[in-house]
Design an enzyme around this catalytic site. Structure first.
Site, short mmCIF file in Angstrom:
data_model
loop_
_atom_site.label_atom_id
_atom_site.label_comp_id
_atom_site.label_asym_id
_atom_site.label_seq_id
_atom_site.Cartn_x
_atom_site.Cartn_y
_atom_site.Cartn_z
N HIS A 68 41.05 42.96 36.69
CA HIS A 68 41.77 44.21 36.39
C HIS A 68 42.65 44.61 37.59
CE1 HIS A 68 42.40 48.37 35.24
NE2 HIS A 68 41.44 48.41 34.33
N GLU A 121 46.40 42.76 33.92
CA GLU A 121 45.04 42.24 33.87
C GLU A 121 44.98 40.92 33.11
OE1 GLU A 121 42.55 45.43 32.32
OE2 GLU A 121 44.09 46.86 32.91
#
Length: 293
Positions: A162, A264
């Site tokens: 992320h 991400e």
């Protein structure tokens, strides 16, 4: 990185073990780059090629109590992504990883951390596993999450790396390489045609299912372009919460949304099958245009 770290001991020529409050942090100072890695969460907090500012953004309000997931950097969301299990984004970012290896190289440093099942993880997800995250830090940062099924039965997983990428002004920034359609999390996952690049004048929470392996983030205000190359992902999730949501997050600066864009590497559904003895690898590489080869 401008965080106050308490030195504990030197681990190698370029790597020190330090603490910030309750969190053990590896501080990397190599001729090629500087970086910090939290053992809590197996989490890259900063990465700067020599002579550059950090490619990844970290919230000034992140909580270093070794219980709260750290806001910013590159969290490991595993064994699921988002709300497809509880707690949100899985348990890997809430557990202490073990240092397995520090390997000094002429062009950088390789750091390897490991996590395996515990009573805590089994209560949330009743499967045995060994997860290894390898940080290869040169003028580029590669984060490789390799997860092995050490159980007697198949299991399925999702997850994401992320990455919060630093920008000087998100409202001027844009992302290329996303493909032709996305699922809009602000519209219950409805499929939408993609206009070619992503801009951030308003909040963005999108799953790009046809993204290229390499995406670029252009930050005109910061005079920088950063590339993200993903491996093993089924999609690229692009996220910026906008002002209203930033203000509501206690661990995010009120103006935090202006200073990052998330790109991400994601397995957005928890349906990737891993059989006993098999290993699945999800990886992302972050690098400044200057380091492009």
């Amino acid at each position: 990185m401008s965080m106050s770290l308490l030195f504990e001991r030197q681990l190698s020529a370029s790597v020190d073990l330090c603490y910030r409050q309750s969190v053990p942090i590896l501080r990397v100072s190599h001729p090629s780059c500087a970086a910090t890695i939290s053992l809590f969460g197996g989490h890259l907090l900063s990465f700067a090629p020599t002579g550059e500012s950090s490619l990844v953004w970290m919230s000034r309000n992140a909580v270093y109590d070794a219980q709260t997931p750290l806001r910013g950097g590159v969290p490991i969301c595993w064994p699921w992504f988002g709300q497809s299990g509880s707690p949100s984004h899985g348990f890997a970012r809430r557990q202490m990883w073990q240092l397995a290896q520090v390997d000094e190289q002429p062009d950088g440093v390789i750091v390897q951390l490991k996590l395996s099942e515990s009573a805590q993880s089994m209560a949330l997800w009743p499967h045995r596993f060994e997860a290894t995250v390898t940080f290869t830090l040169t003028q580029k940062a590669t984060i490789s999450l390799a997860v092995t099924n050490t159980d007697q039965h198949d299991w399925t997983m999702g997850g994401a790396l992320h990455s919060y990428l630093t920008v000087a002004d998100s409202e001027q920034a844009y992302v290329d390489g996303v493909g032709n359609q996305y699922l809009d999390n602000f519209s219950a996952g409805a499929a939408q045609p993609a206009p070619g690049k992503v801009t951030f004048e308003s909040p963005v929470d999108r799953i790009y299912t046809e993204a290229r392996d390499t995406l670029s983030l252009t930050d005109p205000a910061g005079n920088r372009r950063v590339y993200v190359t993903n491996q093993g992902a089924t999609s690229a999730v692009i996220w910026n919460p906008g002002q209203a949501a930033s203000v509501q997050m206690a661990d995010m600066d009120d103006d935090g949304y202006q200073h990052f864009v998330c790109i991400e590497a994601a397995l957005e559904q928890p349906d990737t099958l891993v059989s006993p003895g098999q290993t699945y690898t999800l990886a992302t590489t972050l690098y400044d245009e200057k380091a492009r080869r």
